[in-house]
Design a protein around this motif. Sequence first.
Motif, PDB file in Angstrom:
ATOM      1  N   UNK A   1       0.871  -1.315  -0.105  1.00 30.90           N
ATOM      2  CA  UNK A   1      -0.225  -0.193  -0.172  1.00 30.90           C
ATOM      3  C   UNK A   1       0.958   1.222   0.145  1.00 30.90           C
ATOM      4  N   UNK A   2       1.995   1.267   0.658  1.00 31.71           N
ATOM      5  CA  UNK A   2       2.611   2.459   0.878  1.00 31.71           C
ATOM      6  C   UNK A   2       3.435   2.679  -0.492  1.00 31.71           C
ATOM      7  N   UNK A   3       3.929   1.560  -1.146  1.00 31.77           N
ATOM      8  CA  UNK A   3       4.894   1.697  -2.350  1.00 31.77           C
ATOM      9  C   UNK A   3       3.781   2.346  -3.589  1.00 31.77           C
ATOM     10  N   UNK A   4       2.590   1.419  -3.417  1.00 33.18           N
ATOM     11  CA  UNK A   4       1.791   1.814  -4.566  1.00 33.18           C
ATOM     12  C   UNK A   4       1.194   3.313  -4.599  1.00 33.18           C
ATOM     13  N   UNK A   5       1.000   3.920  -3.190  1.00 36.77           N
ATOM     14  CA  UNK A   5       0.539   5.219  -3.145  1.00 36.77           C
ATOM     15  C   UNK A   5       1.725   5.971  -3.545  1.00 36.77           C
ATOM     16  N   UNK A   6       2.975   5.839  -2.967  1.00 38.60           N
ATOM     17  CA  UNK A   6       3.945   6.726  -3.505  1.00 38.60           C
ATOM     18  C   UNK A   6       4.255   6.925  -4.843  1.00 38.60           C
TER      19      UNK A   6
ATOM     20  N   UNK B   1       9.885  15.104   4.864  1.00 33.55           N
ATOM     21  CA  UNK B   1      10.673  16.057   3.899  1.00 33.55           C
ATOM     22  C   UNK B   1      11.186  15.253   2.640  1.00 33.55           C
ATOM     23  N   UNK B   2      10.895  13.792   2.495  1.00 31.14           N
ATOM     24  CA  UNK B   2      11.701  13.401   1.460  1.00 31.14           C
ATOM     25  C   UNK B   2      10.716  13.106   0.176  1.00 31.14           C
ATOM     26  N   UNK B   3       9.504  13.056   0.428  1.00 28.52           N
ATOM     27  CA  UNK B   3       8.501  12.879  -0.893  1.00 28.52           C
ATOM     28  C   UNK B   3       7.456  13.999  -0.755  1.00 28.52           C
ATOM     29  N   UNK B   4       7.050  14.587  -1.806  1.00 28.26           N
ATOM     30  CA  UNK B   4       6.352  15.657  -1.712  1.00 28.26           C
ATOM     31  C   UNK B   4       5.016  15.725  -2.064  1.00 28.26           C
ATOM     32  N   UNK B   5       4.518  14.551  -1.954  1.00 27.36           N
ATOM     33  CA  UNK B   5       3.023  14.189  -2.161  1.00 27.36           C
ATOM     34  C   UNK B   5       2.345  14.395  -0.686  1.00 27.36           C
ATOM     35  N   UNK B   6       1.168  14.764  -0.703  1.00 25.89           N
ATOM     36  CA  UNK B   6       0.387  14.878   0.352  1.00 25.89           C
ATOM     37  C   UNK B   6      -0.285  13.407   0.804  1.00 25.89           C
ATOM     38  N   UNK B   7       0.268  12.831   2.039  1.00 25.24           N
ATOM     39  CA  UNK B   7      -0.303  11.485   2.200  1.00 25.24           C
ATOM     40  C   UNK B   7      -1.641  11.466   2.614  1.00 25.24           C
TER      41      UNK B   7
END
Length: 167
Positions: free
Chosen positions: A45-50, A91-97
């Motif tokens: 789930x985390x990888x697919x969302x990223x 601070x590593x990925x720019x998307x809104x979780x």
Amino acid sequence: MCVIMALSPVVVNPALADSKGQVAQSAKAARSAAAATQISQRDLQCLAEALYFEARGEGAQGQRAVAEVILNRVDHPRFPKTVCGVVNQRGQFTYNKNARIREKGTFARVQKVAIAALSGAPRTLTDGATYFHTRQVKPSWSRRFERTTRIGSHIFYRSGVRRVASN
């Protein structure tokens, strides 16, 4: 969000299925692949969302390259040791979780890329990259790392090697 930690078949949010159940068919394939390789639902789930939020506009190769970076970070001593730890690192990925997944078909495609990556697909696209950014920006940190490749709209870098100025 990443909420399930068990090693069990993949569960896709039923709200993502359309009236014809197209995502449900993809979910069936995802469950089979995950069960065969014992992929953690949480990692998937985390990888697919990223991948969805960072690379949904890329082709399959660009999405695989972003997945490589995330998994390279999991293996690197400077980063968290889990997929969710890496993608949720501040601070590593720019998307809104908390953003919503609106493109069901695209999410189904990135899920397949995530399953392949977590199942041990070869990481040969980025030459060990642990960082990336889009071509539209030039972050100051990019000068500190070795550029490895450009795929689609992303430029990839690896750490541990200082770039040397050439005259």
